[in-house]
Enzyme design. Structure first.
Site, PDB file in Angstrom:
ATOM      1  N   ASP A 222       0.856  -1.312  -0.037  1.00 11.55           N
ATOM      2  CA  ASP A 222       0.078   0.037  -0.165  1.00 11.55           C
ATOM      3  C   ASP A 222       0.690   1.434   0.077  1.00 11.55           C
ATOM      4  OD1 ASP A 222      -2.728   1.073   0.365  1.00 11.55           O
ATOM      5  OD2 ASP A 222      -1.676   1.845   2.311  1.00 11.55           O
ATOM      6  N   GLU A 272      14.030 -15.326   0.386  1.00  8.77           N
ATOM      7  CA  GLU A 272      14.265 -16.459   1.550  1.00  8.77           C
ATOM      8  C   GLU A 272      13.675 -17.618   1.343  1.00  8.77           C
ATOM      9  OE1 GLU A 272      14.071 -14.559   5.263  1.00  8.77           O
ATOM     10  OE2 GLU A 272      15.589 -13.195   5.071  1.00  8.77           O
TER      11      GLU A 272
HETATM   12  C1  BGC Z   1      -5.328   2.382  -0.269  1.00  6.91           C
HETATM   13  C2  BGC Z   1      -6.604   3.232   0.219  1.00  6.91           C
HETATM   14  C3  BGC Z   1      -6.166   3.745   1.511  1.00  6.91           C
HETATM   15  C4  BGC Z   1      -4.931   4.391   1.189  1.00  6.91           C
HETATM   16  C5  BGC Z   1      -4.338   4.816   2.736  1.00  6.91           C
HETATM   17  C6  BGC Z   1      -4.407   3.385  -0.518  1.00  6.91           C
HETATM   18  O1  BGC Z   1      -3.548   3.079  -1.545  1.00  6.91           O
HETATM   19  O2  BGC Z   1      -5.790   1.677  -1.406  1.00  6.91           O
HETATM   20  O3  BGC Z   1      -7.760   2.525   0.335  1.00  6.91           O
HETATM   21  O4  BGC Z   1      -7.044   4.739   1.928  1.00  6.91           O
HETATM   22  O5  BGC Z   1      -4.107   3.643   0.558  1.00  6.91           O
HETATM   23  O6  BGC Z   1      -3.899   3.406   3.458  1.00  6.91           O
END
Ligand code: BGC
Length: 576
Positions: A222, A272
């Site tokens: 993310d 790993e």
């Molecule tokens: C996620 C979102 C989230 C944001 C903060 C994004 O890239 O896909 O849903 O609100 O990151 O974590």
């Protein structure tokens, strides 16, 4: 008709065990809205396990599971309290193991979401930081600053968070006095980690090993372009900062070159394992800078959102495809394709609304900071400014099916979002009082947020909550769900669900080397390409029927008339 090729520069020696992800069909599950097994109105992990036969029948290769960790849900689970546990409302670690085993048994890999840019404000480290003095090691794991002005009551800078409002929040010190400020690029419940801190780095390595040891096959990272930050003593004003998607890596917190040192370390951890764990970066960066995220020394693959942000337009599609295949070729990664996810308006709705004018307020936001989370790029503002009557549902769905069939014929990984196999439109009429997304609350009147694509799925028209749960759903489901429930579509050979099933199974059989050949057609509204196994995809993006090229039709996204034409907004797969 002429042919132009996009063969790979150097054919690679691929191993099916190691390279399964290169051309995988990956199905994203947003767990709280998938299936509820215990009647609390929230989807859960045993609910996923119960639906493994459905997933197997769909013909996907992998599941990407959005965050299932303990969370206050200030941002739909992307505010993580504990990275090595399961939200008790969603189950236990034992349930996680059971789900993983059931998926693996069905031949489906598992990719989990990792959220390294920020934790939640309920994470034990953040609570420790609040209870510790300024300058303490506990505060150093996050980004704290003194405020400006004589009493420090003004934020350290005027930076805006992605969800709107200040990116700084003031805390109360342990002695009860107003104190320092912390940085949160997203919601205030999501304090940003300080990635210069070694403990933060070490802890994420432990988390990656924790899940890899439990058998997960990969990670979706993310906000992969966040993490490392360079904050000088005097912070520049927002207006003085270079564009977020800058080509030069000069931004103070987005897409800095140092972030790749972190992924080089992560890569060592992935390697790993046998087979090595895969990873895919969510990185909203300038296209010229995407390659490093996708390099084999880094995360190995990165999302490109080019098709997702493109209109239903032949020229736009062709140029994005060509650019991305060339990029993948240069890095050794495989391409990624995606139309829908939990951050954007579902693609049938986007395509049904594409003629709507851009509301003024939204147009302004759009030219500002691109939304790292994607709500703006996903055109949520279209809905804020476009009443329901401007949505042509049938046209939107026809275009979406045509686009999806085209995508599933491309070399590379295809990422699908739960419910798109049912042809779901965005739910546009959630009452304000029932919305959950911080993007809605922090941008009143401009952005309706992302709840409309996160409404719990309709499984069975005749049951409570359309079969999602025995009690109810945490976001209201519309009446029209009764016409699109999975169980109804199962029985209709011409349903969207059955189209996806056929396409996904054929894709597994027909995938060959990661190559594509454009076949030039006279009509610029027609995109025609061939894959090495003699498999062709032809899409009519225009608004008039066109002659169907000669060959045997394998699958069509819409009705094929007897007169040898291909209707508007239709894709066919053929062999010749
Ligand atoms: C996620 C979102 C989230 C944001 C903060 C994004 O890239 O896909 O849903 O609100 O990151 O974590």
């Amino acid at each position: 008709m002429t042919v132009s090729s996009h063969p790979r520069q150097k054919p690679r020696q691929l191993s099916p065990a190691h390279d399964w992800w290169r051309q995988a069909s990956v199905y994203q599950i947003y767990p709280r809205s998938f299936h509820d097994s215990n009647g609390d109105g929230l989807g859960d992990l045993p609910g996923i396990t119960a639906k493994v036969p459905y997933l197997r029948k769909l013909g996907i290769d992998a599941v990407w599971l959005s965050p299932f960790y303990p969370s206050a849900l200030a941002d739909g689970g992307y505010d993580v309290d504990d990275y090595r546990n399961v939200d008790p409302r969603l189950g236990t670690l034992a349930d996680f193991d059971e789900m993983t085993a059931a998926l693996h048994e069905a031949g489906i890999k598992l990719i989990v979401d990792i959220v390294p840019n920020h934790s939640s404000d309920r994470h034990e480290w953040f609570r420790e930081a609040l209870a510790s003095p300024a300058g303490s090691p506990a505060r150093d794991r996050y980004i704290f600053r003194d405020g400006l002005g004589p009493d420090g009551s003004e934020p350290p800078s005027d930076w805006q968070s992605i969800f709107g409002g200040s990116a700084w929040e003031r805390i109360t010190e342990p002695d009860g006095t107003p104190g320092q400020w912390y940085l949160h690029l997203f919601a205030k419940e999501q304090p940003d980690f300080n990635w210069d801190n070694q403990e933060v780095r070490e802890d994420f390595l432990t988390t990656l090993r924790f899940w890899a040891d439990r058998g997960v096959d990969g990670f979706r990272v993310d906000v992969a372009h966040g993490l490392t930050k360079h904050l000088p003593e005097t912070l520049p004003a927002e207006i003085e900062m270079p564009g977020m998607a800058s080509e030069h890596g000069q931004h103070l917190f987005w897409d800095r070159d140092e972030v790749h040192d972190i992924y080089a370390q992560w890569r060592q951890v992935f390697n790993e394992y046998d087979p090595p764990r895969m990873a895919v970066a969510e990185a909203w960066v300038h296209p010229s800078r995407r390659a490093r995220y996708a390099s084999p020394e880094g995360l190995g693959q990165a999302f490109n959102f080019d098709l997702l942000t493109a209109d239903f337009d032949a020229a736009d599609f062709r140029s994005s495809i060509t650019r991305n295949l060339a990029e993948a070729d240069a890095t050794g990664a495989s391409s990624t394709w995606v139309f829908s996810n939990h951050d954007v308006v579902r693609h049938p709705t986007r395509y049904g609304l594409s003629a709507a004018p851009v509301p003024e307020a939204a147009a302004e936001t759009e030219t500002g900071t691109p939304m790292a989370g994607g709500a703006h790029d996903g055109k949520a503002w279209l809905l804020a400014g476009a009443p329901e009557h401007e949505l042509d549902r049938d046209l939107g769905l026809a275009r979406a099916k045509a686009a999806t069939l085209l995508m599933l014929a491309l070399p590379g990984s295809a990422y699908l979002y739960q419910g798109e196999e049912l042809g779901l439109h965005e739910v546009t009429d959630i009452p304000d009082g029932q919305r959950q997304d911080p993007a809605f609350f922090r941008n009143p009147g401009v952005d309706i947020g992302r709840d409309g694509c996160r409404v719990p799925l309709p499984w069975d028209a005749d049951h409570t909550a359309f079969g999602f749960s025995e009690t109810g759903a945490h976001l209201p489901q519309p009446q029209w769900f009764s016409k699109v429930a999975a169980e109804l579509q199962e029985r209709n050979p011409r349903s969207t669900l059955n189209l996806y099933r056929k396409a996904l199974w054929l894709r597994q059989i027909l995938q060959g080397p990661e190559e594509l050949q454009w076949i030039e057609e006279d009509d610029p509204q027609v995109l025609h390409f061939a894959r090495p196994q003699g498999w062709h995809s032809v899409t009519n993006f225009g608004d008039k029927p066109v002659p169907l090229p000669a060959g045997l039709v394998l699958l069509s996204s819409g009705v094929l008339p007897q007169d040898g034409t291909l209707r508007p907004a239709t894709t066919v797969w053929m062999t010749r």
